[in-house]
Design a protein around this motif. Sequence first.
Motif, PDB file in Angstrom:
ATOM      1  N   MET A   1      -8.364  14.983   6.981  1.00 33.51           N
ATOM      2  CA  MET A   1      -9.808  14.872   7.901  1.00 33.51           C
ATOM      3  C   MET A   1     -10.315  14.589   7.260  1.00 33.51           C
ATOM      4  N   TYR A   2     -11.055  14.717   5.637  1.00 31.54           N
ATOM      5  CA  TYR A   2     -12.362  15.035   5.333  1.00 31.54           C
ATOM      6  C   TYR A   2     -12.356  13.290   5.369  1.00 31.54           C
ATOM      7  N   VAL A   3     -11.022  12.779   4.297  1.00 28.75           N
ATOM      8  CA  VAL A   3     -10.756  11.398   3.608  1.00 28.75           C
ATOM      9  C   VAL A   3     -11.686  10.344   5.124  1.00 28.75           C
ATOM     10  N   ILE A   4     -10.628  10.660   6.251  1.00 30.17           N
ATOM     11  CA  ILE A   4     -10.574  10.169   6.955  1.00 30.17           C
ATOM     12  C   ILE A   4     -12.742  10.078   7.236  1.00 30.17           C
TER      13      ILE A   4
ATOM     14  N   THR B   1      -4.798  11.844  -2.041  1.00 32.70           N
ATOM     15  CA  THR B   1      -5.217  10.899  -0.742  1.00 32.70           C
ATOM     16  C   THR B   1      -6.854  10.455  -1.018  1.00 32.70           C
ATOM     17  N   GLU B   2      -7.323  11.238  -1.904  1.00 32.27           N
ATOM     18  CA  GLU B   2      -8.954  10.325  -1.652  1.00 32.27           C
ATOM     19  C   GLU B   2      -8.964   9.724  -2.935  1.00 32.27           C
TER      20      GLU B   2
ATOM     21  N   MET C   1       1.043  -1.201  -0.048  1.00 34.39           N
ATOM     22  CA  MET C   1       0.347   0.210  -0.061  1.00 34.39           C
ATOM     23  C   MET C   1       0.863   1.047   0.189  1.00 34.39           C
ATOM     24  N   THR C   2       0.608   2.405  -0.884  1.00 34.79           N
ATOM     25  CA  THR C   2       0.948   3.593  -0.776  1.00 34.79           C
ATOM     26  C   THR C   2       0.157   4.614  -1.193  1.00 34.79           C
ATOM     27  N   THR C   3       0.365   6.111  -1.315  1.00 38.38           N
ATOM     28  CA  THR C   3      -0.781   6.761  -1.038  1.00 38.38           C
ATOM     29  C   THR C   3      -0.337   7.982  -2.477  1.00 38.38           C
TER      30      THR C   3
ATOM     31  N   TRP D   1     -11.891  12.898 -10.605  1.00 36.84           N
ATOM     32  CA  TRP D   1     -11.161  13.380  -9.451  1.00 36.84           C
ATOM     33  C   TRP D   1     -12.501  13.861  -8.694  1.00 36.84           C
ATOM     34  N   ASP D   2     -12.501  13.825  -6.920  1.00 36.58           N
ATOM     35  CA  ASP D   2     -13.719  14.423  -5.883  1.00 36.58           C
ATOM     36  C   ASP D   2     -13.380  16.191  -5.960  1.00 36.58           C
ATOM     37  N   GLU D   3     -14.539  16.665  -6.772  1.00 32.05           N
ATOM     38  CA  GLU D   3     -13.887  17.954  -7.010  1.00 32.05           C
ATOM     39  C   GLU D   3     -14.073  18.978  -5.600  1.00 32.05           C
ATOM     40  N   LYS D   4     -14.753  17.924  -4.018  1.00 28.85           N
ATOM     41  CA  LYS D   4     -14.510  18.141  -2.851  1.00 28.85           C
ATOM     42  C   LYS D   4     -13.811  18.046  -1.978  1.00 28.85           C
ATOM     43  N   ALA D   5     -13.080  17.473  -2.230  1.00 26.71           N
ATOM     44  CA  ALA D   5     -11.940  17.524  -1.626  1.00 26.71           C
ATOM     45  C   ALA D   5     -10.594  18.046  -1.470  1.00 26.71           C
ATOM     46  N   LEU D   6     -10.058  18.419  -0.650  1.00 21.71           N
ATOM     47  CA  LEU D   6      -8.529  19.701  -0.645  1.00 21.71           C
ATOM     48  C   LEU D   6      -7.278  18.436  -0.912  1.00 21.71           C
ATOM     49  N   SER D   7      -7.608  17.237  -0.069  1.00 20.12           N
ATOM     50  CA  SER D   7      -6.562  16.416  -0.673  1.00 20.12           C
ATOM     51  C   SER D   7      -7.287  15.152  -1.130  1.00 20.12           C
ATOM     52  N   GLU D   8      -7.086  15.310  -2.657  1.00 18.21           N
ATOM     53  CA  GLU D   8      -7.914  15.203  -3.581  1.00 18.21           C
ATOM     54  C   GLU D   8      -6.719  13.773  -4.087  1.00 18.21           C
TER      55      GLU D   8
END
Length: 417
Positions: free
Chosen positions: A281-284, A237-238, A207-209, A228-235
């Motif tokens: 944090m959003y992804v979590i 990781t998401e 696993m890697t990110t 890509w998820d446009e709501k994700a600031l860390s696109e």
Amino acid sequence: MTNQLLYVSLFIIWLKLFYHMILIQGGYYFSLKYERIMKLWLEDSPDPPTVSILIPAHNEAVVIKETIESMIRLNYPEDKLEVIIINDNSSDATGEITDSYAKDHAFIKVIHNKPPLAGKGKSGALNVGLKQATGEIIVVYDADNTPEPDAVRNLVLTLQHDKKAGAAVGKFRVVNAKKNLLTRFINIETITFQWLAQAGRWFLFKMTTIPGTNFAIRRSILERLGGWDEKALSEDTELSIRVYNLGYYIRFNPAAITWEQEPETWNVWWNQRTRWARGNMYVIGKYLTRFHQLANKKVLIDLVYFLLTYFLFFTGVLISHSIFVINLFVDLDISIGHVSVVLLVVGFLLFVTEVWLALCIEKQLNVKNAVIVFLMYAMYSQLWLLLIVYSAMMEFKRVMLNQEVKWYKTARFKEGS
């Protein structure tokens, strides 16, 4: 009660340290074998597939020339390559610079993204570029990146030789590492992350990110995922979580190297890292609440890692720091005082050892960097604690008030300025 809190905080801190101790060993063993694997892959190189490189660019006039020049130097057949620069509503000379290169090089294309499609952050720009991309493999670079000539070829070779890999990520180095103390901190942080969190997790868990830059992903996967998820600031990781959920893994290949610019001022660093922290944090929150719906339960390894990093570990450090400060003024009757001091000292030495080992792998362990690691613990790591607390408060506020996600674009610096 104080003793119990201190026990809990020390347990959390040591859980993270122990996990990192295992990861850095994995990273070390991986460093011993990946060059041999690359040699075998190079000896058996199949015909290269078509590749589309996406470069989102918003007000990147300061750095975009060097990035495009590095694309021109890539060791990849031009008839199999297209470079798509998404000029995302820039107000500087980004558009003029990119257009001038597109006139002279047929494989360079420029998309001038205007409202209402523009201004949605990096994810929005990448989705616009993906719609016009034609390559079988999609590669992403930030506008401040200058990949080495073989970087794209090595990323693509990874996907060609490993059909289970949905994406391949490379290694990045800091081009302005010697600019000041902050960039030296970031350089050491970057090296440690790659050989600990990336190489270590790949070696032990497969696993890697996906990072925000210098990665390749199969176009078919992006299409299945809807981009890509446009709501994700860390696109990045998401996207990683969704790739794993399809049953693929993400492979780390340190032979694919890019050079990137890092923040040179603390203000820029704070804003960039806040975006990263809030994005993770959003992804979590997004995937822990939906974990029962995920097809690939192995994703839990990554979710727990991010939960430990951004919540539990810093909570443990915050508790221990608070108890220490309060005890300076009020006697809290701590019965494990000497034990806690020993554990914290050993923990500090373990931190230093892990970072030094990562620097050894990159052949960057010298007296200056060895000393900087001590400063890094005393200054840089403690500032991260404040940043995580601030980011958690901002993300909690956003969720409670249902606020729109706002993208912070990292400021660039002229080379030599």
